[in-house]
Design an enzyme around this catalytic site. Structure first.
Site, PDB file in Angstrom:
ATOM      1  N   GLY A 587       0.833  -1.195   0.000  1.00 11.49           N
ATOM      2  CA  GLY A 587       0.000   0.000   0.000  1.00 11.49           C
ATOM      3  C   GLY A 587       0.864   1.240   0.000  1.00 11.49           C
ATOM      4  O   GLY A 587       2.034   1.205   0.359  1.00 11.49           O
ATOM      5  N   GLY A 590      -0.044   8.876   1.915  1.00 11.70           N
ATOM      6  CA  GLY A 590       0.543  10.199   1.835  1.00 11.70           C
ATOM      7  C   GLY A 590       1.914  10.247   2.458  1.00 11.70           C
ATOM      8  O   GLY A 590       2.860  10.775   1.886  1.00 11.70           O
ATOM      9  N   VAL A 594       3.643   1.033   2.627  1.00  5.59           N
ATOM     10  CA  VAL A 594       3.523  -0.041   3.596  1.00  5.59           C
ATOM     11  C   VAL A 594       3.994  -1.359   2.968  1.00  5.59           C
ATOM     12  O   VAL A 594       3.635  -1.673   1.840  1.00  5.59           O
ATOM     13  CB  VAL A 594       2.058  -0.179   4.063  1.00  5.59           C
ATOM     14  CG1 VAL A 594       1.944  -1.271   5.112  1.00  5.59           C
ATOM     15  CG2 VAL A 594       1.555   1.138   4.609  1.00  5.59           C
ATOM     16  N   LYS A 608       5.497   0.323   7.833  1.00  3.22           N
ATOM     17  CA  LYS A 608       5.246   1.550   7.081  1.00  3.22           C
ATOM     18  C   LYS A 608       6.516   2.362   7.010  1.00  3.22           C
ATOM     19  O   LYS A 608       6.984   2.896   8.011  1.00  3.22           O
ATOM     20  CB  LYS A 608       4.158   2.368   7.757  1.00  3.22           C
ATOM     21  CG  LYS A 608       3.863   3.637   7.005  1.00  3.22           C
ATOM     22  CD  LYS A 608       2.626   4.273   7.520  1.00  3.22           C
ATOM     23  CE  LYS A 608       2.356   5.555   6.756  1.00  3.22           C
ATOM     24  NZ  LYS A 608       1.200   6.223   7.305  1.00  3.22           N
ATOM     25  N   ASP A 708      -7.611  12.165   9.538  1.00  2.12           N
ATOM     26  CA  ASP A 708      -7.447  11.628   8.182  1.00  2.12           C
ATOM     27  C   ASP A 708      -8.187  10.307   8.021  1.00  2.12           C
ATOM     28  O   ASP A 708      -7.655   9.359   7.463  1.00  2.12           O
ATOM     29  CB  ASP A 708      -5.949  11.476   7.875  1.00  2.12           C
ATOM     30  CG  ASP A 708      -5.693  11.274   6.375  1.00  2.12           C
ATOM     31  OD1 ASP A 708      -6.637  11.492   5.583  1.00  2.12           O
ATOM     32  OD2 ASP A 708      -4.579  10.898   6.014  1.00  2.12           O
TER      33      ASP A 708
END
Ligand SMILES: *[C@@H]1O[C@H](CO)[C@@H](O)[C@H](O)[C@H]1NC(C)=O
Ligand SMILES: *[C@@H]1O[C@H](CO)[C@@H](O)[C@H](O)[C@H]1NC(C)=O
Ligand SMILES: *[C@@H]1O[C@H](CO)[C@@H](O)[C@H](O)[C@H]1NC(C)=O
Ligand SMILES: *[C@@H]1O[C@H](CO)[C@@H](O)[C@H](O)[C@H]1NC(C)=O
Ligand SMILES: *[C@@H]1O[C@H](CO)[C@@H](O)[C@H](O)[C@H]1NC(C)=O
Ligand SMILES: *[C@@H]1O[C@H](CO)[C@@H](O)[C@H](O)[C@H]1NC(C)=O
Ligand SMILES: *[C@@H]1O[C@H](CO)[C@@H](O)[C@H](O)[C@H]1NC(C)=O
Ligand SMILES: *[C@@H]1O[C@H](CO)[C@@H](O)[C@H](O)[C@H]1NC(C)=O
Ligand SMILES: *[C@@H]1O[C@H](CO)[C@@H](O)[C@H](O)[C@H]1NC(C)=O
Ligand SMILES: *[C@@H]1O[C@H](CO)[C@@H](O)[C@H](O)[C@H]1NC(C)=O
Length: 869
Positions: A587, A590, A594, A608, A708
């Site tokens: 993934g 921003g 990951v 991450k 977020d």
């Protein structure tokens, strides 16, 4: 009963059925008999006894005009959910003078027998699904004053028989599929005040005369295929209030064809083939708020007298052949919020008086021949969202005052001859999303303040003489080569141009110090201390890093929490991901990517990795430490677990529990998996996220705002249980940190006030939660729906059937599931209210979600959005 209108609440509407079915039509005609009088009274009584909520649905059940002296001459069934066709037997109610069936779901044809309702004054059938053509018999309705057929699917011609309805004052036909020529007989309608037929497929010429009675106030023929001249008598049609001709192929000389309209409020002549010059007469339209004539062939200059129309809010003269100067008088139009003069041949300088336009939101002067400097006074247009001065011949420096346009979202100064260094103040444009400075002669370093432009998504600085390190923000880091090319030594964007050598980094540091001392200090007296401290820290850490650069690999600095050995973990994770090989990437977000790391021990983690820290990744360091702080204090079954984190000169990473379900965003994009996530599971996801947010807002002290929430940040475990992840932008809510200096959320999920004013509080999360909930129900991001919610008078969205929103990959929900789904839609909309105060708290949301859901009053497939808004 041949065809009957079916009704939502059969019992309630017995009366209507009686009315509209042939067998009982006789009842109506003799309604003045005592017996029927009683029936009617009973019905009205019963209606009054309905509870408030159901009578809201029946708001238009205004039966009051039906009284003993005038039995049944009026029937208003608007704003209900009637469906089926209009029965031909309606004509039996021959005394009817008022028939309003608007805003229902009626389909089929308008029955020819409607022509028998000879007493009809008003016929409103607008906002339905009626098809077929307008019956010729309509011309028999010679007493008609108002005929509304807009927003249906009517096709065919407008029959010339309309010319017989001599009393007609109000004819509305917009938004149908009407075609062919307009009958000349329309000129017969000399009482006409309102004539609307926009958004059809009408063609041919407009009639020579359309304002014979001189009473015409509203005329709209926009978005059709009309050709030829505009009606001659429009020049004398002095009562005109609203006029729309846009989007046809009309010709004519605007200097001659229009007169003086003292009442005019709105006129749009755009996208036609008009020639001639703008008359100073427009200035006499004192009440004019909107004047649009873009995309024609208007020549000559802009008459300064236009500024006498002091109520103007929108002035769009773009894409014409206007010459001469921009009259400075336009600066007197105090209410102006949209000024578009782009794509003409205007010359001279940009008048400094435009700085007086304190309500201006959009200023587009691009593609002209404007010269001189960018006026510093534009910095006073404090509400400006869009400023485009591209493709002119503007010279000199960019005035630093532009930096005070706090709401500015788009700034385009490309293709000019601007020189000098970029003012540091431009970095204060924290709402800016697009910045185009390309094709100028700008030089020097990009100021350090640009690091704070965190809303910026698109940037173009190509074809200048800029040098030195790029700002360490996403927009620059991800910029394509062509947005940076043809400069004098920009560096620091690893995708395209090289990383900065340590020489340059040092000089950047020096330069930054210079910036600090010579520019920032005088302007930001109070912030000086902070900046100097920050400056010293940057310089030191950079120097330190430069010294250790050769041995970077060994300098990993891991902090272990929850019993992991940091150093060991670091090494195993690097091995497990083959030094962050992209094949392990699961993934991208921003603040970083990951990776999945499967350790030899069998443990699986999600790692991450924050974007490289080879330059001063201030933004990332900030989000990094935030994430850690927030996460170490937050423990909840619906929140992702953080096991540890490492910081390294080259990169930093966070180690999370791995969730095999992946992100919700990904899942919803996958047809098969989206089907797996059935309604019950989706309801559970919503509840899980609500619980996580309730915990963060109400059980953590100080409260934690996520800031977020989006489907990218909701992960699922193998059982589809939701876990909220990515606290990259979370802040611990202190009383003094509610105002933020930069935007860090995800567009499309952020509450309006966050994008606009940077006020972060729990209600921003509530808003994002609302978006997420709708996304789960629809199976995709509800962008268009959100946009239409922002429009103040959005009738059309209110009339969307709720079932249209439901993710059609899932079976139609029934019984309890249907109740839950409707309830969730309601809840989502309550979270999306523009005013943060009106949104519920997460605690209230959770409580409502766990409570017993109310039974549905209507079957799910006839509920409309307005019923849940
Ligand atoms: C029907 O709804 C429209 C739009 O909401 C409103 O303007 C109109 O007054 C309503 N009509 C009646 C009879 O309630
Ligand atoms: C009955 O209807 C007529 C016409 O619609 C109206 O003028 C009159 O005031 C009404 N009478 C009552 C008692 O409502
Ligand atoms: C109602 O009108 C239809 C034609 O529109 C006619 O056939 C029928 O006989 C009428 N019914 C009564 C009761 O007048
Ligand atoms: C109604 O209009 C049609 C078509 O225009 C016409 O043939 C018919 O005679 C008219 N009926 C009455 C009752 O005027
Ligand atoms: C239009 O009006 C003229 C004169 O009033 C009349 O003779 C003519 O029949 C009307 N046209 C139509 C289609 O009704
Ligand atoms: C509009 O009418 C034409 C026929 O005149 C038909 O072919 C077309 O499908 C219609 N369009 C819509 C959107 O109803
Ligand atoms: C407009 O009105 C003037 C005076 O009332 C008249 O002379 C002229 O013919 C009219 N023009 C048109 C196009 O109707
Ligand atoms: C438009 O009309 C004005 C005034 O009659 C005339 O001077 C001008 O030449 C016309 N322009 C064009 C392009 O026909
Ligand atoms: C500014 O105007 C130019 C010329 O019309 C256009 O190409 C460009 O897209 C505009 N810039 C923005 C940000 O809209
Ligand atoms: C910036 O402006 C130039 C010239 O107007 C244009 O060619 C370029 O596409 C623009 N860049 C972006 C990113 O829109």
């Amino acid at each position: 009963m041949v065809s009957i209108i079916q009704i939502v609440k059969l019992k309630v509407l017995l009366f209507v059925i009686a009315l509209l079915s042939s067998s009982s039509a006789a009842v109506l005609v003799s309604l003045d008999t005592n017996e029927n009088r009683q029936e009617l009274e009973a019905l009205l009584k019963w209606k009054d006894s309905l509870d408030k909520s159901s009578s809201a649905i029946l708001s238009s059940w205004d039966l009051s005009p039906i009284n003993a002296t005038s039995p049944c001459d009026s029937l208003d069934l608007s704003n209900n959910s009637l469906y089926g066709t209009i029965p031909p037997h309606i004509s039996n109610v021959s005394k009817l003078s008022y028939l309003d069936l608007s805003a229902n779901n009626l389909n089929g044809f308008i029955p020819e027998s409607i022509g028998n309702l000879a007493n009809l004054n008003i016929l409103y059938l607008n906002i339905n699904q009626l098809s077929g053509s307008i019956p010729l018999t309509i011309g028999n309705l010679t007493k008609l004053t108002g005929l509304h057929l807009s927003l249906n699917h009517l096709s065919g011609h407008i029959p010339k028989e309309v010319g017989r309805m001599a009393s007609l004052t109000d004819l509305k036909l917009p938004m149908n599929n009407l075609s062919g020529q307009l009958p000349a007989e329309i000129s017969n309608l000399t009482s006409m005040k309102i004539l609307l037929m926009g958004n059809n497929r009408l063609s041919g010429n407009l009639p020579d005369r359309i304002c014979l009675g001189g009473l015409l106030e509203r005329l709209s023929v926009h978005t059709n295929h009309f050709v030829g001249l505009i009606p001659k008598d429009l020049k004398n049609c002095s009562r005109l209030f609203r006029v729309r001709f846009e989007g046809n192929q009309l010709i004519g000389n605007v200097s001659e064809d229009f007169g003086i309209y003292p009442n005019l409020n709105y006129i749009d002549l755009s996208y036609n083939k008009f020639v001639g010059e703008l008359s100073r007469n427009w200035g006499f339209s004192y009440y004019l708020t909107s004047f649009k004539i873009s995309n024609n062939k208007i020549a000559g200059s802009i008459p300064p007298e236009l500024a006498k129309a002091t109520n103007l809010q929108i002035l769009d003269l773009s894409s014409n052949q206007l010459v001469g100067r921009i009259p400075k008088e336009l600066g007197g139009l105090a209410l102006l919020f949209n000024l578009e003069l782009n794509d003409n041949q205007l010359s001279g300088s940009v008048p400094t008086e435009l700085g007086f336009l304190s309500d201006l939101a959009q200023l587009n002067l691009a593609e002209n021949r404007l010269s001189g400097s960018v006026p510093a006074q534009l910095g006073q247009c404090s509400k400006l969202l869009y400023l485009n001065l591209s493709k002119n011949t503007l010279t000199e420096k960019i005035p630093f005052q532009i930096g005070s346009l706090h709401y500015l979202q788009n700034l385009d100064l490309s293709l000019n001859f601007l020189t000098g260094e970029l003012p540091a103040e431009l970095g204060f444009l924290t709402s800016l999303e697009t910045l185009n400075l390309s094709h100028n002669q700008l030089s020097g370093y990009i100021p350090i303040t640009f690091d704070e432009m965190s809303s910026l998504t698109t940037v173009d600085v190509s074809y200048n003489m800029l040098a030195g390190p790029l700002p360490s923000i996403r927009a620059f880091r991800n910029a394509p080569a062509k947005a940076l090319e043809h400069n004098q030594g920009l560096c620091g964007n690893t995708n395209t141009i090289g990383t900065c050598s340590s020489m340059i980094r040092k000089s950047k540091a020096k330069y930054r110090k210079k910036v600090l001392i010579s520019i920032i200090v005088p302007i930001l007296g109070t912030l000086i201390l902070l900046f100097i401290i920050a400056g010293i820290l940057f310089t030191r850490s950079r120097e330190a890093r430069n010294m250790i650069e050769p041995r970077e690999e060994e300098m990993a600095n891991c902090f272990a929490i929850w019993g992991f050995d940091g150093k060991l973990m670091h090494e195993s994770l690097i091995q497990a991901t083959e030094d962050f090989n992209s094949k392990y990437c699961i993934g991208r977000g921003g603040s970083g990517s990951v990776y999945i790391a499967k350790l030899p021990t069998g443990q699986v983690f999600a790692v991450k990795k924050l974007h490289e820290l080879d330059d001063d990744e201030v933004a990332n360091m900030k989000s990094f430490s935030n994430e850690i702080n927030a996460l170490t204090e937050v423990k909840h079954r619906n929140i992702v677990k953080l096991y540890g984190f490492c910081s390294h000169a080259k990169y930093s990473f966070l180690v999370y529990e791995y969730l095999e379900g992946g992100s919700l965003a990904k899942l919803l994009k996958n047809e098969e998996r989206a089907r797996d996530l059935d309604w019950n599971k989706r309801i559970q996801v919503v509840k899980g996220v609500a619980n996580a947010l309730t915990y963060m807002h109400h059980e953590c002290f100080p409260p934690v705002i996520h800031r977020d929430i989006s489907s990218n940040n909701i992960l699922l475990d193998s059982e589809y249980e939701a876990r909220v992840s990515d606290f990259g932008t979370a802040r611990i809510l202190n009383p003094d940190s509610s105002k933020l200096t930069s935007f860090a959320g995800t567009f499309g999920y952020s509450a309006p006030e966050l994008a606009y004013r940077m006020e972060a509080n729990e209600k921003c999360d509530v808003y994002s939660f609302g978006v997420l909930t709708l996304e789960l129900i629809m199976g995709k991001h509800p962008e268009d729906l959100l946009l239409s919610l922002l429009l103040p008078t959005s009738i059309t969205i209110h009339r969307i059937p709720l079932k249209n929103l439901l993710d059609n990959r899932l079976p139609f929900p029934v019984d309890q599931v249907a109740e839950e789904v409707v309830f969730m839609v309601k809840l989502a909309f309550s979270c999306l209210q523009t005013s943060p105060q009106s949104r519920p708290t997460m605690q209230q949301v959770s409580q409502k979600l766990s409570a017993q859901k109310p039974h549905l009053l209507d079957p799910l497939d006839i509920i409309k959005l307005e019923n849940v808004l």
